[in-house]
Design a protein around this motif. Structure first.
Motif, PDB file in Angstrom:
ATOM      1  N   ALA A 199      -3.686   1.784   9.277  1.00  0.00           N
ATOM      2  CA  ALA A 199      -4.932   2.468   9.636  1.00  0.00           C
ATOM      3  C   ALA A 199      -5.045   2.608  11.155  1.00  0.00           C
ATOM      4  O   ALA A 199      -4.159   2.207  11.908  1.00  0.00           O
ATOM      5  CB  ALA A 199      -6.116   1.700   9.068  1.00  0.00           C
ATOM      6  N   ASN A 223     -14.515  -1.597   8.569  1.00  0.00           N
ATOM      7  CA  ASN A 223     -13.850  -2.503   7.651  1.00  0.00           C
ATOM      8  C   ASN A 223     -14.579  -3.840   7.786  1.00  0.00           C
ATOM      9  O   ASN A 223     -14.214  -4.674   8.607  1.00  0.00           O
ATOM     10  CB  ASN A 223     -12.366  -2.621   8.017  1.00  0.00           C
ATOM     11  CG  ASN A 223     -11.622  -3.626   7.163  1.00  0.00           C
ATOM     12  OD1 ASN A 223     -12.104  -4.057   6.114  1.00  0.00           O
ATOM     13  ND2 ASN A 223     -10.457  -4.032   7.626  1.00  0.00           N
ATOM     14  N   VAL A 281      -6.030   6.750   4.371  1.00  0.00           N
ATOM     15  CA  VAL A 281      -5.739   5.740   5.388  1.00  0.00           C
ATOM     16  C   VAL A 281      -6.351   4.408   4.960  1.00  0.00           C
ATOM     17  O   VAL A 281      -7.537   4.340   4.630  1.00  0.00           O
ATOM     18  CB  VAL A 281      -6.282   6.166   6.765  1.00  0.00           C
ATOM     19  CG1 VAL A 281      -6.158   5.031   7.763  1.00  0.00           C
ATOM     20  CG2 VAL A 281      -5.535   7.391   7.276  1.00  0.00           C
ATOM     21  N   GLN A 282      -5.543   3.377   4.963  1.00  0.00           N
ATOM     22  CA  GLN A 282      -6.012   2.072   4.492  1.00  0.00           C
ATOM     23  C   GLN A 282      -5.469   0.976   5.404  1.00  0.00           C
ATOM     24  O   GLN A 282      -4.317   1.037   5.855  1.00  0.00           O
ATOM     25  CB  GLN A 282      -5.529   1.833   3.053  1.00  0.00           C
ATOM     26  CG  GLN A 282      -6.089   0.571   2.405  1.00  0.00           C
ATOM     27  CD  GLN A 282      -5.581   0.404   0.977  1.00  0.00           C
ATOM     28  OE1 GLN A 282      -4.425   0.699   0.692  1.00  0.00           O
ATOM     29  NE2 GLN A 282      -6.436  -0.062   0.094  1.00  0.00           N
ATOM     30  N   TYR A 283      -6.298   0.002   5.708  1.00  0.00           N
ATOM     31  CA  TYR A 283      -5.845  -1.136   6.500  1.00  0.00           C
ATOM     32  C   TYR A 283      -4.820  -1.941   5.708  1.00  0.00           C
ATOM     33  O   TYR A 283      -4.962  -2.138   4.493  1.00  0.00           O
ATOM     34  CB  TYR A 283      -7.026  -2.021   6.889  1.00  0.00           C
ATOM     35  CG  TYR A 283      -7.923  -1.396   7.933  1.00  0.00           C
ATOM     36  CD1 TYR A 283      -7.680  -1.589   9.290  1.00  0.00           C
ATOM     37  CD2 TYR A 283      -9.007  -0.601   7.564  1.00  0.00           C
ATOM     38  CE1 TYR A 283      -8.490  -1.012  10.251  1.00  0.00           C
ATOM     39  CE2 TYR A 283      -9.823  -0.009   8.517  1.00  0.00           C
ATOM     40  CZ  TYR A 283      -9.562  -0.223   9.867  1.00  0.00           C
ATOM     41  OH  TYR A 283     -10.360   0.373  10.816  1.00  0.00           O
TER      42      TYR A 283
END
Length: 547
Positions: A402, A234, A416-418
């Motif tokens: 995440a 990221n 999955v995402q921050y």
């Protein structure tokens, strides 16, 4: 003379050409040079790898990473001062609940509702010797089981072996006082040192799919390996996750993930004795811990209804007849259907806030505004959830945070995402509400991982409130969990440190708090997943904020 002038002009022209060339080279690719100079300040230098697959960070993100690193170091230094190293040679020299004394200051036959009752603790070791330093991890609670009432107590550490525990007497009747020695100061110091020593108490397994074959490899926040690694970066927030790259398989072929605990400990054999169940959560107030509280003909001031922007207190409220009552305001009864009508609610984080969307569905299933789950073509307990009612325009989403996402269940990684990135994609308006909850999955890892995540979320929320100040943002604090043998990974001591860090980081933003830590102590709930009546009272605070 003419020759001298020509020579001077030639030198000047050459100088200008040289200056232009240097400036052009610096302008042509400044990002690459900046990344080369500063990259290893923002990612741990002890991780070695021969090849990584990711995208280069932009100059702006690297500058931001340097600032974030400085903030992380400052917060870690503050925590280090809060939990200094404690000498530990034998369990007999550690704090003992049995030997320690608790004295009620200015004791009375009866007390008045609204009074503050103070208890002075003098900690002693197992040999009966007075402790000369603080740092014990204590939990104070008052309760009346017959009234289904409870509240936390405030603990003040004088750093010399004495503590002041203050209880506000919120209700009438017989009240039991309790002060538990969760961990002695030597145990807290050992947990703090061990936590920040390693990242491998939990091992992650990544599943790579290539055609009809599947390969599982080791993954983690950091991998100290000479193998070829895939780095999933990221870039904007400098948060990375690594997997050992399978031979002849692309890094892009990672499809699923799961985790399991690893038999790794950074505690000494002697220190482990401190975390046997018989040495944890031991009662200090063994005698005369029941007091009587009467009304005393006092008039209790009428508080205003709870609303956004209320200042949190310690304790923040109390439970009476199983209902949560904030100290500084009154929770009004809210019609859940009317309140949520037209609202877009994002629940971002762990399973403790996933329980909210499950609660909404249960409570509204027999109403005309019943929520229907939308099939997102995912599976398992960790799948993201979307519940809607098209007639009333209610839209509630739960999205998991995440990595690190701990669970033995296999889950797909592509969704999955921050949280920070999810917030960046939210436009926001007066009908948009965001609830953020994280902490439980971070307990087994060094604190800097949690601090970085919280700071990145803070930055995203700050940007959101700048572009859409009407958006409601709520931080649901971490809650207590069960006592078990897995103390090094999941002790509430780790949760409490994260609770303090979260309060410190978000105090400058216009966000509202659901103090789940204080609420769960008051209820005496000892499970990471709370009973419905506790969830109901957390949700009631949420509804009072948004309606």
């Amino acid at each position: 003379m003419r020759t001298i002038v020509i020579n001077r002009k030639s030198v000047l022209v050459l100088f200008l050409i040289l200056a232009f060339w240097i400036g052009f080279k610096a302008f042509y690719n400044p990002a690459k040079k900046w990344v080369t100079l500063t990259w290893h300040d923002s990612l741990p230098h002890w991780n070695s790898f021969r090849k990584a697959v990711d995208s280069e960070a932009s100059p702006c993100s690297v500058v931001s990473a340097a600032e974030t690193d400085l903030k992380i170091r400052k917060i870690l230094k503050k925590m280090d001062q809060l939990i200094p190293p404690r000498p530990f040679t034998h369990i007999y020299t550690t704090s003992s609940a049995k030997q320690s004394t608790a004295s009620i200051l200015n004791p009375q036959i009866t007390y008045c509702r609204g009074d503050q009752l103070d208890v002075l603790l003098q900690m002693k070791d197992h040999l009966g010797r007075r402790k000369e330093y603080g740092g014990d991890f204590l939990r104070a609670r008052m309760s009346s089981p017959d009234l289904e009432a409870g509240a936390s107590g405030k603990v003040t550490d004088f750093n010399n072996g004495t503590y002041l525990v203050s209880f506000t007497l919120f209700w009438e009747g017989e009240v039991s006082l309790s002060v538990l020695l969760m961990h002695p100061s030597e145990g807290a110091s050992a947990l703090w040192r061990a936590r920040n020593q390693g990242y491998d108490r939990v091992v992650f397994k990544g599943q790579f799919v290539s055609g009809s074959s599947r390969v599982d490899t080791d993954c983690g926040l950091f991998l100290n390996s000479s193998a070829e690694l895939c780095r999933y970066l990221n870039a904007e927030d400098q948060e990375a996750f690594y997997c050992v790259k399978p031979s002849h398989v692309s890094c892009a072929a990672l499809t699923h993930m799961y985790s399991k605990n690893k038999q790794v400990s950074y505690l000494s054999h002697q220190e482990m004795n401190l975390f046997e169940r018989s040495n944890m959560a031991v009662e200090i107030m063994k005698h005369s811990n029941v007091i009587r509280v009467t009304k005393c003909n006092r008039t209790i001031p009428v508080e205003d209804r709870c609303k956004p922007g209320m200042i949190s207190t310690v304790p923040s409220g109390y439970v009476w007849k199983q209902k949560w009552n904030p100290v500084s305001c009154i929770l009004a009864p809210i019609n859940i259907k009317t309140c949520l009508e037209g609202k877009l609610v994002y629940l971002l984080g762990d399973s403790t806030v996933r329980q909210w969307i499950e609660y909404f569905r249960i409570k509204m299933q027999n109403l005309s505004s019943a929520l229907r789950l939308v099939d997102l073509h995912q599976y398992g307990k960790l799948q993201n959830q979307l519940a809607v009612n098209l007639d009333t325009h209610i839209n509630i989403q739960w999205q998991k945070h995440a990595f690190p996402l701990i669970g033995s269940l296999v889950y797909p990684v592509r969704e999955v995402q921050y949280i920070a990135r999810a917030i960046d994609r939210i436009g926001g308006d007066k009908n948009t509400v965001i609830v953020i909850s994280l902490g439980q999955h971070f307990r087994p890892f060094p604190l800097d991982v949690f601090i970085r995540r919280a700071l990145n979320i803070h930055k995203a929320v700050e940007h959101l409130l700048l572009r859409s100040p009407d958006t409601m943002v709520i931080i649901k604090m971490e809650n207590t969990r069960e006592l078990n043998g897995d103390v090094e990974r999941f002790s509430d001591f780790h949760g409490y440190i994260q609770y303090l860090v979260t309060k410190d980081i978000f105090q400058d933003l216009n966000v509202n708090i659901v103090d789940a830590w204080d609420i769960t102590i008051a209820y005496g709930s000892n499970g990471v997943h709370l009973p419905e009546y506790v969830i109901e009272n957390q949700v009631n605070i949420f509804l009072n904020y948004i309606c």
